[in-house]
Write a protein that holds these residues in place. Sequence first.
Motif, PDB file in Angstrom:
ATOM      1  N   GLU A 160       0.829  -1.208   0.000  1.00  0.00           N
ATOM      2  CA  GLU A 160       0.000   0.000   0.000  1.00  0.00           C
ATOM      3  C   GLU A 160       0.865   1.260   0.000  1.00  0.00           C
ATOM      4  O   GLU A 160       0.510   2.262  -0.629  1.00  0.00           O
ATOM      5  N   LEU A 161       1.980   1.206   0.716  1.00  0.00           N
ATOM      6  CA  LEU A 161       2.814   2.389   0.904  1.00  0.00           C
ATOM      7  C   LEU A 161       4.176   2.202   0.243  1.00  0.00           C
ATOM      8  O   LEU A 161       4.662   1.080   0.099  1.00  0.00           O
ATOM      9  N   PRO A 162       4.802   3.309  -0.139  1.00  0.00           N
ATOM     10  CA  PRO A 162       6.121   3.198  -0.781  1.00  0.00           C
ATOM     11  C   PRO A 162       7.228   2.902   0.230  1.00  0.00           C
ATOM     12  O   PRO A 162       7.066   3.106   1.436  1.00  0.00           O
ATOM     13  N   LEU A 163       8.338   2.424  -0.282  1.00  0.00           N
ATOM     14  CA  LEU A 163       9.557   2.321   0.502  1.00  0.00           C
ATOM     15  C   LEU A 163      10.248   3.679   0.510  1.00  0.00           C
ATOM     16  O   LEU A 163      10.110   4.467  -0.428  1.00  0.00           O
ATOM     17  N   ILE A 164      10.991   3.951   1.567  1.00  0.00           N
ATOM     18  CA  ILE A 164      11.825   5.154   1.614  1.00  0.00           C
ATOM     19  C   ILE A 164      13.276   4.703   1.585  1.00  0.00           C
ATOM     20  O   ILE A 164      13.699   3.886   2.403  1.00  0.00           O
ATOM     21  N   ASP A 165      14.021   5.208   0.615  1.00  0.00           N
ATOM     22  CA  ASP A 165      15.431   4.857   0.465  1.00  0.00           C
ATOM     23  C   ASP A 165      16.307   6.056   0.789  1.00  0.00           C
ATOM     24  O   ASP A 165      16.021   7.187   0.354  1.00  0.00           O
ATOM     25  N   ALA A 166      17.379   5.812   1.529  1.00  0.00           N
ATOM     26  CA  ALA A 166      18.437   6.805   1.734  1.00  0.00           C
ATOM     27  C   ALA A 166      19.697   6.248   1.081  1.00  0.00           C
ATOM     28  O   ALA A 166      20.133   5.144   1.416  1.00  0.00           O
ATOM     29  N   HIS A 167      20.253   6.997   0.147  1.00  0.00           N
ATOM     30  CA  HIS A 167      21.394   6.508  -0.615  1.00  0.00           C
ATOM     31  C   HIS A 167      22.727   6.852   0.037  1.00  0.00           C
ATOM     32  O   HIS A 167      23.786   6.564  -0.512  1.00  0.00           O
ATOM     33  N   ASN A 168      22.668   7.478   1.184  1.00  0.00           N
ATOM     34  CA  ASN A 168      23.862   7.735   1.988  1.00  0.00           C
ATOM     35  C   ASN A 168      23.469   7.636   3.456  1.00  0.00           C
ATOM     36  O   ASN A 168      22.283   7.705   3.807  1.00  0.00           O
TER      37      ASN A 168
END
Length: 225
Positions: A160-168
Amino acid sequence: MSKPGLPPLAAFSDRQQTLMRRLLAAPEPLTADSLASRLGLSRNAVDQHLKNLERDGYVERQTLPSTGGRPSHGWRLTADGIHLFPKHYAMFSDLLINMIKDQSGGEVLGRYMESLGASLADQLRERVQGRSEAARIDALVELMKEVGYEADSQPEPGAELPLIDAHNCIYHHLASRHEEVCRMDLALMEGLSGRQVEHVECMVRGGTVCRFRLGRRLTDSDESS
């Protein structure tokens, strides 16, 4: 390490760096004439550098005490100008975290980190209040960017919800030595999203990104515990 959101000192020209170092070392504001003399530059060149640095918020004018003649002013660094210079926050943080962990153990340190994250969420909550869930997630990503994360959100198939990505990882040095540090970010994200957050991938522990999945809604008792 500069204050988050500020450029590194190396981004400025050599002359601007030298000018700012002069202001940093001076106990009192310096006049443009004094700076020109000390730097071996023309008054016009110094005025132009000061104008550009003032425009961007790194230096400011200060009226000097009157000596009976025409009022004059000097120049000094602003708080943002001072923050351009490197600081050893990481070393201080490492010493403090080591002391807490040695004296009280990893679980106590983890609870401290969670408390810091929850406290920061309380300070920032007005940025997400009254928004739809999608807008809250967008605001959370923007807040992460403001403190230095290269963050984005992306759909997760079947979810239902997106993933949150941090690239650093802005705490990479600390997190590599003390995994409890990550609990601060989790508490912050939970406080702002109102949902349980799972840290499904971590750069410090071999992942290519730091990836967060938003789970079930938190109840009032969850948020206060």
